[in-house]
Design a protein around this motif. Structure first.
Motif, PDB file in Angstrom:
ATOM      1  N   GLU A  37       0.743  -1.250   0.050  1.00  0.00           N
ATOM      2  CA  GLU A  37       0.099  -0.016   0.051  1.00  0.00           C
ATOM      3  C   GLU A  37       0.833   1.214   0.050  1.00  0.00           C
ATOM      4  N   THR A  38       1.891   1.269   0.753  1.00  0.00           N
ATOM      5  CA  THR A  38       2.775   2.330   0.840  1.00  0.00           C
ATOM      6  C   THR A  38       3.459   2.414  -0.524  1.00  0.00           C
ATOM      7  N   VAL A  39       4.020   1.507  -1.128  1.00  0.00           N
ATOM      8  CA  VAL A  39       4.593   1.642  -2.461  1.00  0.00           C
ATOM      9  C   VAL A  39       3.746   2.214  -3.277  1.00  0.00           C
ATOM     10  N   ALA A  40       2.330   1.868  -3.243  1.00  0.00           N
ATOM     11  CA  ALA A  40       1.388   2.366  -4.465  1.00  0.00           C
ATOM     12  C   ALA A  40       0.978   3.636  -4.259  1.00  0.00           C
ATOM     13  N   ARG A  41       1.046   3.950  -2.738  1.00  0.00           N
ATOM     14  CA  ARG A  41       0.882   5.540  -2.356  1.00  0.00           C
ATOM     15  C   ARG A  41       2.107   6.496  -3.122  1.00  0.00           C
ATOM     16  N   SER A  42       3.225   5.810  -2.929  1.00  0.00           N
ATOM     17  CA  SER A  42       4.546   6.466  -3.233  1.00  0.00           C
ATOM     18  C   SER A  42       4.519   6.721  -5.018  1.00  0.00           C
ATOM     19  N   ILE A  43       3.973   5.698  -5.396  1.00  0.00           N
ATOM     20  CA  ILE A  43       3.925   5.656  -7.091  1.00  0.00           C
ATOM     21  C   ILE A  43       3.125   6.668  -7.417  1.00  0.00           C
ATOM     22  N   GLY A  44       1.985   6.867  -6.944  1.00  0.00           N
ATOM     23  CA  GLY A  44       0.948   7.852  -7.215  1.00  0.00           C
ATOM     24  C   GLY A  44       1.550   9.375  -6.951  1.00  0.00           C
ATOM     25  N   GLU A  45       2.105   9.324  -5.795  1.00  0.00           N
ATOM     26  CA  GLU A  45       2.691  10.875  -5.423  1.00  0.00           C
ATOM     27  C   GLU A  45       3.820  11.365  -6.163  1.00  0.00           C
ATOM     28  N   SER A  46       4.761  10.305  -6.531  1.00  0.00           N
ATOM     29  CA  SER A  46       5.919  10.847  -6.976  1.00  0.00           C
ATOM     30  C   SER A  46       6.533  10.335  -8.032  1.00  0.00           C
ATOM     31  N   ASN A  47       6.042   9.013  -8.835  1.00  0.00           N
ATOM     32  CA  ASN A  47       6.506   8.524  -9.997  1.00  0.00           C
ATOM     33  C   ASN A  47       6.932   9.330 -11.123  1.00  0.00           C
ATOM     34  N   GLU A  97       3.481  -4.910 -11.429  1.00  0.00           N
ATOM     35  CA  GLU A  97       1.983  -4.933 -11.296  1.00  0.00           C
ATOM     36  C   GLU A  97       1.479  -3.916 -10.336  1.00  0.00           C
ATOM     37  N   LEU A  98       2.434  -3.405  -9.299  1.00  0.00           N
ATOM     38  CA  LEU A  98       1.753  -2.330  -8.485  1.00  0.00           C
ATOM     39  C   LEU A  98       1.638  -1.048  -9.422  1.00  0.00           C
ATOM     40  N   PHE A  99       2.538  -1.112 -10.394  1.00  0.00           N
ATOM     41  CA  PHE A  99       2.673   0.172 -11.237  1.00  0.00           C
ATOM     42  C   PHE A  99       1.432   0.124 -12.204  1.00  0.00           C
ATOM     43  N   ARG A 100       1.150  -0.970 -12.734  1.00  0.00           N
ATOM     44  CA  ARG A 100       0.016  -1.114 -13.612  1.00  0.00           C
ATOM     45  C   ARG A 100      -1.404  -0.935 -12.837  1.00  0.00           C
ATOM     46  N   ASN A 102      -1.760   1.041 -10.804  1.00  0.00           N
ATOM     47  CA  ASN A 102      -2.069   2.371 -10.554  1.00  0.00           C
ATOM     48  C   ASN A 102      -1.896   3.199 -11.960  1.00  0.00           C
ATOM     49  N   ASN A 103      -2.094   2.454 -13.213  1.00  0.00           N
ATOM     50  CA  ASN A 103      -2.022   3.037 -14.449  1.00  0.00           C
ATOM     51  C   ASN A 103      -0.688   3.798 -14.711  1.00  0.00           C
ATOM     52  N   GLN A 104       0.333   3.291 -14.071  1.00  0.00           N
ATOM     53  CA  GLN A 104       1.564   4.076 -14.212  1.00  0.00           C
ATOM     54  C   GLN A 104       2.793   3.185 -14.972  1.00  0.00           C
ATOM     55  N   LYS A 105       3.643   3.733 -15.551  1.00  0.00           N
ATOM     56  CA  LYS A 105       4.759   3.106 -16.050  1.00  0.00           C
ATOM     57  C   LYS A 105       5.829   3.748 -15.256  1.00  0.00           C
ATOM     58  N   PRO A 106       6.846   3.013 -14.738  1.00  0.00           N
ATOM     59  CA  PRO A 106       8.095   3.457 -13.894  1.00  0.00           C
ATOM     60  C   PRO A 106       8.895   4.366 -14.790  1.00  0.00           C
ATOM     61  N   LEU A 107       9.446   5.504 -14.262  1.00  0.00           N
ATOM     62  CA  LEU A 107      10.147   6.331 -14.617  1.00  0.00           C
ATOM     63  C   LEU A 107      11.404   6.353 -13.816  1.00  0.00           C
ATOM     64  N   THR A 318      23.567  10.456  -2.302  1.00  0.00           N
ATOM     65  CA  THR A 318      23.196  10.673  -3.754  1.00  0.00           C
ATOM     66  C   THR A 318      22.897  12.007  -3.882  1.00  0.00           C
ATOM     67  N   SER A 319      22.842  12.227  -5.096  1.00  0.00           N
ATOM     68  CA  SER A 319      22.778  14.062  -5.541  1.00  0.00           C
ATOM     69  C   SER A 319      21.444  14.180  -5.829  1.00  0.00           C
ATOM     70  N   GLY A 320      20.473  13.331  -5.931  1.00  0.00           N
ATOM     71  CA  GLY A 320      19.069  13.505  -6.290  1.00  0.00           C
ATOM     72  C   GLY A 320      18.286  12.705  -5.523  1.00  0.00           C
ATOM     73  N   LYS A 321      17.076  13.420  -4.649  1.00  0.00           N
ATOM     74  CA  LYS A 321      16.333  12.477  -4.078  1.00  0.00           C
ATOM     75  C   LYS A 321      15.122  11.920  -5.030  1.00  0.00           C
ATOM     76  N   THR A 322      14.639  10.688  -4.661  1.00  0.00           N
ATOM     77  CA  THR A 322      13.370  10.164  -5.199  1.00  0.00           C
ATOM     78  C   THR A 322      12.771   9.622  -3.866  1.00  0.00           C
ATOM     79  N   GLN A 323      11.284   9.970  -3.879  1.00  0.00           N
ATOM     80  CA  GLN A 323      10.434   9.372  -2.796  1.00  0.00           C
ATOM     81  C   GLN A 323      10.460   7.943  -2.589  1.00  0.00           C
ATOM     82  N   LEU A 324      10.745   7.161  -3.813  1.00  0.00           N
ATOM     83  CA  LEU A 324      10.468   5.944  -3.875  1.00  0.00           C
ATOM     84  C   LEU A 324      11.835   5.238  -4.109  1.00  0.00           C
ATOM     85  N   MET A 325      12.349   4.156  -3.216  1.00  0.00           N
ATOM     86  CA  MET A 325      13.516   3.356  -3.900  1.00  0.00           C
ATOM     87  C   MET A 325      13.107   2.214  -3.646  1.00  0.00           C
TER      88      MET A 325
END
Ligand SMILES: C=Cc1c2[nH]c(c1C)Cc1[nH]c(c(CCC(=O)O)c1C)Cc1[nH]c(c(C)c1CCC(=O)O)Cc1[nH]c(c(C)c1C=C)C2
Ligand SMILES: C[C@H]1O[C@@H](n2cnc3c(N)ncnc32)[C@H](O)[C@@H]1O
Ligand code: SF4
Length: 455
Positions: A37-47, A97-100, A102-107, A318-325
């Motif tokens: 659930e938290t991965v799905a939430r982060s995908i939605g918020e930040s991918n 599958e979690l990306f799918r 949520n109708n998203q493709k990983p960036l 790291t020199s950049g932050k992503t919310q999801l790792m």
């Protein structure tokens, strides 16, 4: 440096690649479902906005270095490569599958291959893994792809293959050049090998080459350390990791042996290695970045420190932050910002779980509201050497006022009403400063050894 301060602050302490630190994760409050659930939430918020980071753990090494605290599997059998890669790709399918859903493709913004030894794997197998992976993602406009190479087995073909796949940063394990130390840590590695891979990486076009050095290894003296630093400087790596040897022989599977405790420099003697080393590096144009790291001025790590973009996660800075790792592979740790999860720590358990069609997570932690606030404070201290809190959160830190005053009296921080700045002297005690904020450790002091010593 003042010997009294060194002995006062030389306690065991975490390296804060996460908060809460792994021994304080509350596993009873964690479940696979919540993790997803938290991965799905982060995908939605930040991918779409900032992309994601992927870490792939490639655990095999041909020979055990007896100082090493990483999660690895020693073997000379290269037939394990392909099945391992296939498992990693299956694990990735579970996240896809979690990306799918949520109708998203990983960036894909950041990708790091760590180990173990990624260059244990053949260039062909690495290409297979990465091409399969890339066929499922969109690669960000400014990707940051890096890997760890062992100087003894990184070939020109490894470097070229990974460069062609988009890798622009590589770090090589150097540790130390002294023959007596190399013998004690079971890692014979001539300077010429490091020179070869460093020059080849440059020739191919890598924009950042990094060397890992460790101080405080068995038999380390300043004389030996100086030799190693001078040899390192001759090759001008863009970045340097300068780690304090972490002696953690109680951690299962680490296999630290081959020397005795009395062979290790400790306390003030060990601190001198760091302080002299730092002076020498700074004299020759390197800048200290947060904890453990140095970089030349043109390197992105330096630039991101200047621009306050520095971030810290399980891999270090790291020199950049992503919310999801997302961490794939045996023992890999993932961070959805709202939770952490770690994969099974043996190759067999990891593969078994994935074959069952399950995420191979065996423990994790859901962050509470308080954890999130403390985590941000510790990140600020580790990445910016300063932090501040708002009035609402100030309540939380009232109880640590005395400790902060003491750190101020000892000259390690400058304290204000609602924040602090780490002083030049405080930099070497940054783990102690972060520890003042570690609510979970303050509530439950470790009864046994969990962490390495700060000095
Ligand atoms: C490149 C390999 C890794 C480094 N850190 C990790 C890996 C895979 C992740 C990791 N290592 C440890 C833990 C603690 C929990 C556990 O599974 O037992 C995690 C999450 C063990 C560990 N590794 C180091 C120490 C000191 C510890 C114990 C915990 C602690 O004292 O903080 C040392 C260490 N590991 C890495 C580096 C660069 C390093 C020392 C500088 C890399
Ligand atoms: C990934 C990097 O982690 C560092 N590393 C591995 N084990 C330890 C340890 N016990 N203490 C300090 N640094 C360590 C090495 O420098 C390696 O190259
Ligand atoms: S230092 Fe690198 S090569 Fe040596 S055991 Fe650790 S992971 Fe393997």
């Amino acid at each position: 440096m003042n010997r009294l301060l060194i002995s006062k602050y030389n306690v065991q302490g975490p390296r804060y690649t996460s908060y809460p630190t792994v021994p304080y994760w509350e596993e009873s409050l964690f479940s696979d479902r919540q993790w997803q659930e938290t991965v799905a939430r982060s995908i939605g918020e930040s991918n779409e906005k900032e992309g994601i980071s992927l870490y792939i753990h490639l655990p095999f090494c041909e020979q055990l270095c007896t100082f090493c605290a990483c999660h690895k599997r020693i073997t000379k059998q290269h037939r394990f490569e392909r099945p391992y890669i296939e498992t990693v790709l299956k694990e990735w399918q579970l996240y896809l599958e979690l990306f799918r859903e949520n109708n998203q493709k990983p960036l894909l913004k950041e990708l790091h291959l760590g180990g173990g030894t990624p260059t244990f794997f053949s260039p062909d197998n690495l290409r297979f893994l990465l091409e399969e992976l890339f066929s499922t993602v969109t690669i960000s406009e400014h990707p940051e792809f890096s890997f760890e190479g062992h100087p003894n087995n990184t070939t020109y073909e490894h470097l070229q293959t990974l460069f062609d796949l988009g890798f622009t940063r590589v770090s090589f394990g150097v540790q130390d050049y002294d023959p007596v130390i190399q013998q004690a840590i079971n890692r014979i590695q001539p300077f010429e090998q490091v020179e070869r891979v460093t020059n080849q990486a440059r020739e191919i076009g890598y924009k950042s080459v990094s060397h890992d050095l460790v101080f405080g290894l068995p038999f380390h003296t300043w004389e030996k350390m100086e030799q190693t630093i001078r040899k390192t400087l001759a090759l001008q790596p863009d970045r340097l990791a300068f780690y304090s040897y972490a002696h953690v022989p109680w951690i299962k599977g680490v296999g630290q042996r081959g020397f005795s405790e009395s062979d290790l420099p400790k306390g003030a003697e060990k601190r001198t290695l760091y302080e002299n080393g730092k002076l020498l590096l700074e004299e020759l144009g390197y800048f200290e970045i947060g904890m453990d790291h140095f970089a030349l001025k043109h390197d992105d790590l330096y630039l991101s420190m200047q621009e306050n973009r520095l971030h810290r996660n399980f891999m270090g800075y790291t020199s950049g932050k992503t919310q999801l790792m997302i961490g794939l592979g045996m023992s890999a740790i993932s961070d959805s910002w709202y939770a952490f999860a770690q994969n099974e720590k043996s190759v067999e358990d990891y593969q078994f779980r994935v074959e069952q069609g399950e995420l191979p997570v065996f423990r994790g932690h859901l962050l509470t509201g308080e954890d999130l606030i403390v985590r941000q404070q510790i990140l600020n201290i580790m990445c910016r050497l300063e932090t501040s809190w708002n009035r609402e959160d100030a309540r939380l830190f009232e109880t640590i006022r005395d400790q902060l005053h003491e750190l101020q009296q000892d000259g390690l921080i400058e304290l204000s009403e609602d924040g602090l700045t780490v002083t030049e002297n405080g930099r070497a005690f940054i783990r102690n400063i972060a520890m003042a904020f570690d609510k979970r450790m303050l509530e439950r002091c470790p009864e046994t050894q969990l962490f390495s010593s700060v000095v």
